[in-house]
Enzyme design. Structure first.
Site, PDB file in Angstrom:
ATOM      1  N   THR A 136       0.867  -1.256   0.121  1.00 39.32           N
ATOM      2  CA  THR A 136      -0.115  -0.080  -0.056  1.00 39.32           C
ATOM      3  C   THR A 136       0.711   1.129  -0.056  1.00 39.32           C
ATOM      4  O   THR A 136       0.419   2.299  -0.543  1.00 39.32           O
ATOM      5  CB  THR A 136      -1.101  -0.105   1.437  1.00 39.32           C
ATOM      6  OG1 THR A 136      -1.663  -1.207   1.489  1.00 39.32           O
ATOM      7  CG2 THR A 136      -1.806   1.155   1.061  1.00 39.32           C
ATOM      8  N   TYR A 141       5.762 -11.745   5.309  1.00 44.31           N
ATOM      9  CA  TYR A 141       4.655 -11.133   4.732  1.00 44.31           C
ATOM     10  C   TYR A 141       4.391 -12.044   3.595  1.00 44.31           C
ATOM     11  O   TYR A 141       5.286 -12.175   2.696  1.00 44.31           O
ATOM     12  CB  TYR A 141       5.186  -9.677   4.227  1.00 44.31           C
ATOM     13  CG  TYR A 141       4.156  -9.059   3.350  1.00 44.31           C
ATOM     14  CD1 TYR A 141       2.942  -9.534   3.062  1.00 44.31           C
ATOM     15  CD2 TYR A 141       4.525  -7.748   2.750  1.00 44.31           C
ATOM     16  CE1 TYR A 141       1.790  -8.751   2.223  1.00 44.31           C
ATOM     17  CE2 TYR A 141       3.470  -7.164   1.956  1.00 44.31           C
ATOM     18  CZ  TYR A 141       2.251  -7.617   1.630  1.00 44.31           C
ATOM     19  OH  TYR A 141       1.227  -7.018   0.864  1.00 44.31           O
ATOM     20  N   LYS A 189       1.942 -12.038   8.171  1.00 42.50           N
ATOM     21  CA  LYS A 189       0.837 -11.175   7.690  1.00 42.50           C
ATOM     22  C   LYS A 189       0.450 -12.077   6.419  1.00 42.50           C
ATOM     23  O   LYS A 189       1.218 -12.268   5.577  1.00 42.50           O
ATOM     24  CB  LYS A 189       1.460  -9.732   7.313  1.00 42.50           C
ATOM     25  CG  LYS A 189       0.539  -9.027   6.418  1.00 42.50           C
ATOM     26  CD  LYS A 189       1.062  -7.705   6.026  1.00 42.50           C
ATOM     27  CE  LYS A 189       1.133  -6.983   4.892  1.00 42.50           C
ATOM     28  NZ  LYS A 189      -0.227  -7.071   4.070  1.00 42.50           N
ATOM     29  N   THR A 245      -1.869 -12.495   3.407  1.00 47.08           N
ATOM     30  CA  THR A 245      -2.648 -11.526   2.223  1.00 47.08           C
ATOM     31  C   THR A 245      -3.138 -12.756   1.341  1.00 47.08           C
ATOM     32  O   THR A 245      -2.426 -12.844   0.144  1.00 47.08           O
ATOM     33  CB  THR A 245      -1.876 -10.362   1.859  1.00 47.08           C
ATOM     34  OG1 THR A 245      -1.637  -9.463   2.732  1.00 47.08           O
ATOM     35  CG2 THR A 245      -2.712  -9.691   0.606  1.00 47.08           C
ATOM     36  N   GLY A 251      -4.696 -10.246   5.757  1.00 48.14           N
ATOM     37  CA  GLY A 251      -4.363  -9.367   4.931  1.00 48.14           C
ATOM     38  C   GLY A 251      -5.371  -8.670   3.909  1.00 48.14           C
ATOM     39  O   GLY A 251      -5.209  -7.666   3.571  1.00 48.14           O
ATOM     40  N   SER A 276      -5.180  -2.122   3.894  1.00 47.63           N
ATOM     41  CA  SER A 276      -5.036  -0.628   3.329  1.00 47.63           C
ATOM     42  C   SER A 276      -6.263  -0.041   3.550  1.00 47.63           C
ATOM     43  O   SER A 276      -6.158   1.199   3.688  1.00 47.63           O
ATOM     44  CB  SER A 276      -4.692  -0.934   1.726  1.00 47.63           C
ATOM     45  OG  SER A 276      -5.851  -1.629   1.258  1.00 47.63           O
TER      46      SER A 276
HETATM   47  C1  HMN Z   1       0.482  -3.726   2.671  1.00 49.58           C
HETATM   48  O1  HMN Z   1       1.648  -4.508   2.533  1.00 49.58           O
HETATM   49  O2  HMN Z   1       0.693  -2.478   2.465  1.00 49.58           O
HETATM   50  C2  HMN Z   1      -0.988  -4.205   2.922  1.00 49.58           C
HETATM   51  O3  HMN Z   1      -0.803  -4.857   4.136  1.00 49.58           O
HETATM   52  C3  HMN Z   1      -1.572  -4.792   2.164  1.00 49.58           C
HETATM   53  C4  HMN Z   1      -2.921  -5.188   2.624  1.00 49.58           C
HETATM   54  O4  HMN Z   1      -3.194  -6.391   2.794  1.00 49.58           O
HETATM   55  C5  HMN Z   1      -3.793  -4.932   1.283  1.00 49.58           C
HETATM   56  N1  HMN Z   1      -3.148  -5.995   0.197  1.00 49.58           N
HETATM   57  C6  HMN Z   1      -2.962  -5.475  -1.093  1.00 49.58           C
HETATM   58  O5  HMN Z   1      -3.152  -4.203  -1.195  1.00 49.58           O
HETATM   59  C7  HMN Z   1      -2.586  -6.380  -2.066  1.00 49.58           C
HETATM   60  C8  HMN Z   1      -5.331  -5.127   1.421  1.00 49.58           C
HETATM   61  O6  HMN Z   1      -5.727  -4.207   2.315  1.00 49.58           O
HETATM   62  C9  HMN Z   1      -6.013  -5.051   0.095  1.00 49.58           C
HETATM   63  O7  HMN Z   1      -5.744  -3.478  -0.368  1.00 49.58           O
HETATM   64  C10 HMN Z   1      -7.557  -4.931   0.345  1.00 49.58           C
HETATM   65  O8  HMN Z   1      -7.964  -6.047   1.024  1.00 49.58           O
HETATM   66  C11 HMN Z   1      -8.190  -4.847  -1.146  1.00 49.58           C
HETATM   67  O9  HMN Z   1      -8.148  -6.138  -1.789  1.00 49.58           O
END
Ligand code: HMN
Length: 295
Positions: free
Chosen positions: A47, A136, A164, A166, A189, A208
């Site tokens: 993000t 991560y 973390k 995701t 995530g 994010s």
């Molecule tokens: C980061 O590394 O900045 C975040 O923690 C990533 C976070 O997991 C976000 N993942 C991505 O952007 C790939 C999620 O918040 C994501 O934006 C949200 O779930 C929408 O898909």
């Protein structure tokens, strides 16, 4: 490790019109979050446009966040993931000097690394700093599927405190919990399955969309901790109406545009190859924003 449990905002990196990191807007974003009770920050992750910034810019962003959150009892996690081990080591050493509370790293994702090389990468970073490490896992971006054996190995190392996670594969999240025990922390995530991640055993979430919906997710987290599942379901439904709209566009420019409309950051600028929205797209998002009771 209690202080890392809970909801952690993966901060955006605000930029001015020319694309230079805008430290003032970053301070405002951190302050905006602190004012809403958020006390955990994940700095310089996906993000935060980490891979579109230089190593020096990543250091500067972390320093700004640490300064702004000073005296607030905040837990600050510095993402130090790079495709090369030596840059991650530099960032990890810097994170410690800057006053971060933990480091985190995505797997080295460009040159196909073997599991042994990935292990060595993490070992080298962990040896370079006494700060705890959060792995991560983001297979959607890295193409790397980490095995349960890998997590078990990481969990056996005192400096690795968790992952973390995701991915939408919440069965896998639960299997990590089952294999690694309760001391190995897991942060969900994907905000669109915040509730599901919690139900399957996550200790918290790193997201994010907490940048633009801090109040909603803070009360969502409280409902989840209190086991109020009907409120949890309502909160997820409300959040997902926004997230589903966002996913029709592009996550980072969308969130920056919303933060700009909320008056938190000075411009919605993103770094190329990410792009600004066309005037039509922007109008559509602004119209959604204007009628959304959530944003
Ligand atoms: C980061 O590394 O900045 C975040 O923690 C990533 C976070 O997991 C976000 N993942 C991505 O952007 C790939 C999620 O918040 C994501 O934006 C949200 O779930 C929408 O898909």
């Amino acid at each position: 490790n209690e202080k890392f449990k809970g909801m952690m905002t993966a901060l955006l990196t605000p930029m001015d019109e020319r694309g230079t990191v805008d430290a003032e807007s970053l301070r405002r974003l951190v302050r905006h979050q602190l004012d809403r009770g958020i006390r955990r920050f994940y700095v310089g992750g996906s993000t935060g446009e980490a891979f579109l910034l230089t190593v020096e810019e990543r250091m500067g962003v972390l320093e700004t966040v640490v300064e702004e959150a000073a005296g607030e009892q905040a837990a600050i996690v510095a993402h130090v993931g790079c495709i090369g081990t030596s840059d991650s080591v530099r960032l990890a050493r810097h994170a410690e000097r800057a006053g971060a509370d933990a480091v985190s790293a995505v797997v080295p994702f460009y040159y196909k690394a073997s599991m042994k090389q990935i292990r060595d990468h993490y070992e080298t970073i962990m040896a370079a700093t006494p700060l705890p490490m959060i792995v991560y896992h983001f297979p959607g971006a890295t193409g790397v599927q980490l095995s349960l054996d890998f997590y078990e190995d990481m969990a056996s190392r005192p400096s690795c405190i968790g992952v973390k996670f995701t991915s939408l594969n919440l069965f896998e999240l639960q299997q990590i919990r089952a294999r690694c025990g309760d001391d190995f922390l897991i942060w969900n995530g994907h905000d669109e399955v915040f509730a599901g991640g919690g139900l399957m055993g996550a200790d918290g979430a790193i997201g994010s969309t907490f940048n633009m919906m801090p109040d909603l997710f803070a009360s969502f987290y409280r409902d989840m901790a209190g086991g109020d599942w009907s409120s949890v379901r309502e909160a997820q439904t409300e959040a997902n109406a926004v997230i589903a709209h966002m996913l029709r566009y592009d996550v980072i420019p969308y969130e920056k545009l919303v933060l700009y409309l909320q008056g938190v950051i000075a411009t919605p600028t993103v770094r190329r190859p990410l792009t600004q929205f066309t005037p039509e797209e922007r109008r559509a998002i602004e119209a959604f924003y204007a009628q959304s009771g959530t944003l």
